[in-house]
Design an enzyme around this catalytic site. Structure first.
Site, PDB file in Angstrom:
ATOM      1  N   ARG A 275       0.800  -1.221   0.000  1.00  0.00           N
ATOM      2  CA  ARG A 275       0.000   0.000   0.000  1.00  0.00           C
ATOM      3  C   ARG A 275       0.834   1.273   0.000  1.00  0.00           C
ATOM      4  O   ARG A 275       0.389   2.314  -0.489  1.00  0.00           O
ATOM      5  CB  ARG A 275      -0.949  -0.008   1.195  1.00  0.00           C
ATOM      6  CG  ARG A 275      -2.017  -1.092   1.075  1.00  0.00           C
ATOM      7  CD  ARG A 275      -3.081  -0.959   2.138  1.00  0.00           C
ATOM      8  NE  ARG A 275      -4.153  -1.934   1.944  1.00  0.00           N
ATOM      9  CZ  ARG A 275      -5.227  -2.020   2.709  1.00  0.00           C
ATOM     10  NH1 ARG A 275      -5.371  -1.179   3.728  1.00  0.00           N
ATOM     11  NH2 ARG A 275      -6.157  -2.921   2.469  1.00  0.00           N
TER      12      ARG A 275
ATOM     13  N   ASP B 161     -15.148   9.917   9.266  1.00  0.00           N
ATOM     14  CA  ASP B 161     -14.147   8.870   9.048  1.00  0.00           C
ATOM     15  C   ASP B 161     -12.774   9.494   9.222  1.00  0.00           C
ATOM     16  O   ASP B 161     -12.611  10.711   9.066  1.00  0.00           O
ATOM     17  CB  ASP B 161     -14.288   8.259   7.645  1.00  0.00           C
ATOM     18  CG  ASP B 161     -13.593   6.913   7.525  1.00  0.00           C
ATOM     19  OD1 ASP B 161     -14.272   5.883   7.691  1.00  0.00           O
ATOM     20  OD2 ASP B 161     -12.367   6.883   7.289  1.00  0.00           O
TER      21      ASP B 161
END
Length: 271
Positions: free
Chosen positions: A32, A141
């Site tokens: 990632r 979030d």
């Protein structure tokens, strides 16, 4: 990525978010973060670690957190929660709103928006005039990129499959870019970026909190701390919905009563 470099990055993630990265996640982290190295034109992970420690690298910590957070979501995921919301939780809240009272619902890890919009559709099915009353759904979030996507409210045909044709016609417009949520939904929504591990910019007073499949990534201290903060933030009689593999534990447990499958009712005051 060396073990020491992984340890340093894992420590940053844990300190900033409470998320625990085990050694088994090293390969995932490499995969990632490789994009971030290319974007920054940084040669290797040793240089990336040094960059994070520099003044110019402070903003990169948010990109690091965005890279490691998991955004698995779907409309009406764990459908029994929305059934319970409509059948058991909303009726007294609607009565309060119609009488001039305040109602607040919170999707505390909203990802790309499917959860809070599912909440909104459930509310509007039962309470079409919600926007004319003091009722709001807060959606937050940790990742500003997914919050922006959620607020944009555009979804692919595959993503909207669980919604069903009647709700799709009622709450979405088909456009050249996908399916766009209608203003009737947006009118009762507010979006923001929020790290649950850090101070919150509000005092609470929530009637419903959805925080599902989040604490499974935290250590026990952070998990129990979050349960307590939710206990402090939910009004007596309010409802907490959590993930299918999660359970409220620690000092907050006496302040919640099981009221359904991974569904808790707030009981007496926390203090």
């Amino acid at each position: 990525m060396s073990a020491d470099q992984f340890g340093k990055l894992a420590k940053i993630v844990h300190n900033d978010t409470g998320i625990v990265l085990s050694a088994a996640k090293q390969g995932l982290l490499v995969a990632r973060l490789t994009k971030r190295l290319r974007a920054l034109n940084i040669a290797d992970f040793a240089a990336y670690c040094r960059y994070l420690d520099s003044d110019s690298g402070l903003a990169e910590r948010q990109n690091l957190l965005s890279a490691i957070t998991t955004n698995v979501t779907a409309f009406f995921r764990e459908e029994h929660h929305f059934t319970a919301l409509a059948r058991d939780v909303l009726p007294p809240l609607m009565a309060r709103a119609r009488a001039g009272g305040r109602v607040r619902l919170w999707s505390a890890a909203c990802s790309t928006g499917e959860e809070p919009y599912s909440i909104a559709m459930t509310v509007l099915d039962a309470f079409p005039e919600a926007a004319r009353h003091d009722l709001l759904i807060l959606a937050t979030d940790i990742d500003p990129q997914v919050v922006a996507a959620a607020e944009g409210g555009v979804y692919t045909r595959d993503a909207i499959t669980p919604i069903g044709a009647p709700r799709l016609r009622k709450y979405f417009d088909e456009t050249t870019t996908g399916f766009q949520v209608k203003p009737v939904i947006s009118a009762i929504m507010r979006f923001g970026t929020l790290n649950l591990h850090q101070p919150w910019p509000f005092k609470g007073g929530f009637d419903v909190i959805f925080c599902r499949n989040v604490v499974i990534y935290f250590d026990s201290e952070m998990r129990r701390s979050l349960w307590q903060r939710f206990a402090d933030g939910i009004t007596p009689g309010g409802t907490l919905f959590i993930g299918h593999s999660e359970r409220v534990d620690g000092p907050a447990a006496p302040h919640f009563q099981i009221s359904g499958a991974t569904q808790y009712r707030r009981t007496a005051a926390a203090h």
